[in-house]
Design an enzyme around this catalytic site. Structure first.
Site, short mmCIF file in Angstrom:
data_model
loop_
_atom_site.label_atom_id
_atom_site.label_comp_id
_atom_site.label_asym_id
_atom_site.label_seq_id
_atom_site.Cartn_x
_atom_site.Cartn_y
_atom_site.Cartn_z
N CYS A 53 0.83 -1.21 0.00
CA CYS A 53 0.00 0.00 0.00
C CYS A 53 0.86 1.26 0.00
CB CYS A 53 -0.91 0.00 1.22
SG CYS A 53 -2.01 1.42 1.27
N CYS A 57 0.59 5.12 6.74
CA CYS A 57 0.01 5.00 8.10
C CYS A 57 1.04 4.31 9.00
CB CYS A 57 -1.29 4.20 8.04
SG CYS A 57 -2.40 4.77 6.72
N CYS A 60 0.77 0.67 10.30
CA CYS A 60 0.31 -0.40 9.41
C CYS A 60 1.43 -1.20 8.76
CB CYS A 60 -0.60 0.17 8.34
SG CYS A 60 -1.34 -1.14 7.33
N CYS A 97 -16.18 -9.12 6.66
CA CYS A 97 -15.51 -7.85 6.33
C CYS A 97 -14.30 -8.14 5.45
CB CYS A 97 -15.01 -7.17 7.59
SG CYS A 97 -16.22 -7.04 8.88
N CYS A 129 -19.14 -6.17 4.64
CA CYS A 129 -18.45 -4.90 4.89
C CYS A 129 -17.18 -4.87 4.06
CB CYS A 129 -18.11 -4.77 6.38
SG CYS A 129 -17.27 -3.23 6.78
N CYS A 189 -19.00 2.20 9.21
CA CYS A 189 -18.21 1.57 10.26
C CYS A 189 -16.98 2.45 10.41
CB CYS A 189 -17.83 0.15 9.85
SG CYS A 189 -16.68 -0.62 11.00
N ARG A 261 -17.26 -2.10 18.52
CA ARG A 261 -16.55 -3.35 18.26
C ARG A 261 -15.17 -3.36 18.92
NH1 ARG A 261 -17.20 -3.60 12.95
NH2 ARG A 261 -19.23 -4.54 13.35
#
Ligand code: SAM
Ligand code: DTB
Ligand code: SF4
Length: 321
Positions: A53, A57, A60, A97, A129, A189, A261
């Site tokens: 990616c 972040c 991550c 998800c 999701c 979400c 969650r």
């Protein structure tokens, strides 16, 4: 119960700082009124596109900017994803998800495959999701048309702390993505992570942004940082489980009808700390032994946890075997 969208940061900070017993008591009263049967939702996760990616972040392991050992892999095929969704359903999951390590959704074959996955998951009787970064209005509309239940896009942290965590996409862009999801009629979400070096004021500020969304996000994932080797946050100290309890309880009070969650970081919590989070108002967990690239408790352990806590799961998904 009045649902408010005008909580001030000072009010939220005061909740976070309450004596723990008082905070738990308030959160439990709100939860009991909003979810009298105390039903917990089980959501299974699958990483469809892993690694590679271009976003940076700091938490991550899937970012190309970090040296964690998650390598970029091609997307999983539709049939494989649907087989995994069927397994998750058969193990008792309610929601499936799917994650893509993308900055944003682009049109073309991978997006068409995503739509086929959404349709297939819905046909299995599961909620679907997707979390795949930013999207355009027309893409959100096509996801809605395919039957997508919810789109996950987290704010991650406060607007004030954000620049220390991500430089390649702005807070405002995140808010715009959330708006497009809403406009398409898809559930939101949206939550965040604690343990990123943020202050208590940052936590209150993140919760304020979430609670000011009108309507509130239907689900609010509260993640504790999983400090992965090779990421800039690899040396962050472990989150104090009671801080997670406080975050969950405060989210519950602010957003009475949202699913809160208990998300990443459960492997670092013992059974009792997880039960305290349930007591504080968490009414959903990720279910299945992996999150996206990191571990999650085994299904059997979670079944045992829920039984020990004496909470029931949502009704089994409508079976379409
Ligand atoms: N690429 C898409 C995006 O960022 O929206 C979707 C996938 S991304 C991995 C989904 C969310 O997982 C992030 O927003 C973040 O909140 C959470 N996450 C990622 N790595 C994490 C970690 N190491 N610990 C806790 N939460 C994490
Ligand atoms: C969310 O808030 N947490 C999940 C889900 N939404 C996509 C992801 C957690 C990822 C944890 C790190 C990993 O497994 O790569
Ligand atoms: Fe990419 Fe999402 Fe990871 Fe950020 S959180 S690096 S956008 S996969």
């Amino acid at each position: 119960m009045i649902t408010r969208h005008d909580w001030s940061q000072a009010e939220i900070q005061a909740l976070l700082d309450l004596p723990l017993m008082e905070l738990l008591w308030q959160a439990q009263q709100v939860h009991r009124a909003a979810n009298p049967g105390y039903r917990v939702q089980l959501a299974s996760l699958l990483s469809v596109k892993t690694g590679g990616c271009e976003e940076d972040c700091a938490y991550c392991p899937q970012s190309i900017h970090h040296s964690s050992d998650v390598s970029g892999r091609p997307e999983l095929e539709v049939e494989l994803v649907l087989a995994r969704a069927r397994d998750a359903r058969d193990a008792g999951a309610h929601r499936f998800c799917m994650g893509w390590a993308w900055r944003d959704i682009r049109d073309g074959a991978p997006f068409e495959a995503m739509l086929a996955m959404v349709r297939g998951v819905r046909e299995l009787g599961l909620e679907a999701c997707v979390t795949a970064g930013m999207l355009t209005g027309p893409q959100a509309a096509r996801l809605a048309e395919a039957g997508l239940t919810a789109y996950n896009h987290n704010l991650d942290t406060s607007p004030e702390h954000y620049d220390r965590i991500i430089s390649t996409r702005s807070y405002q862009e995140r808010l715009e993505t959330l708006e497009r999801v809403r406009t398409a009629g898809i559930q939101l979400c949206c939550g965040g992570i604690i343990g990123l070096g943020e202050s208590n004021a940052d936590r209150a500020s993140l919760l304020q942004v979430l609670a000011s969304l009108d309507p509130h996000p239907e689900s609010v994932p509260i993640n504790a940082l999983v400090a992965v080797e090779g990421t800039p946050l690899e040396d962050r100290p472990a989150v104090d489980p009671l801080d997670l309890v406080r975050m969950v309880a405060t989210a519950r009070i602010l957003m009475p009808h949202s699913r809160v969650r208990l998300s990443a970081g459960r492997e670092q919590l013992n059974r009792e700390a997880q039960i305290l989070c349930l007591l504080a108002g968490a009414d959903s967990i990720f279910y299945g032994d992996t999150l996206l690239t990191t571990g999650n408790p085994a299904v059997e352990a979670d079944r045992e946890l829920l039984a020990a806590a004496g909470v029931r799961v949502e009704a089994e998904p409508a079976l379409a075997r």
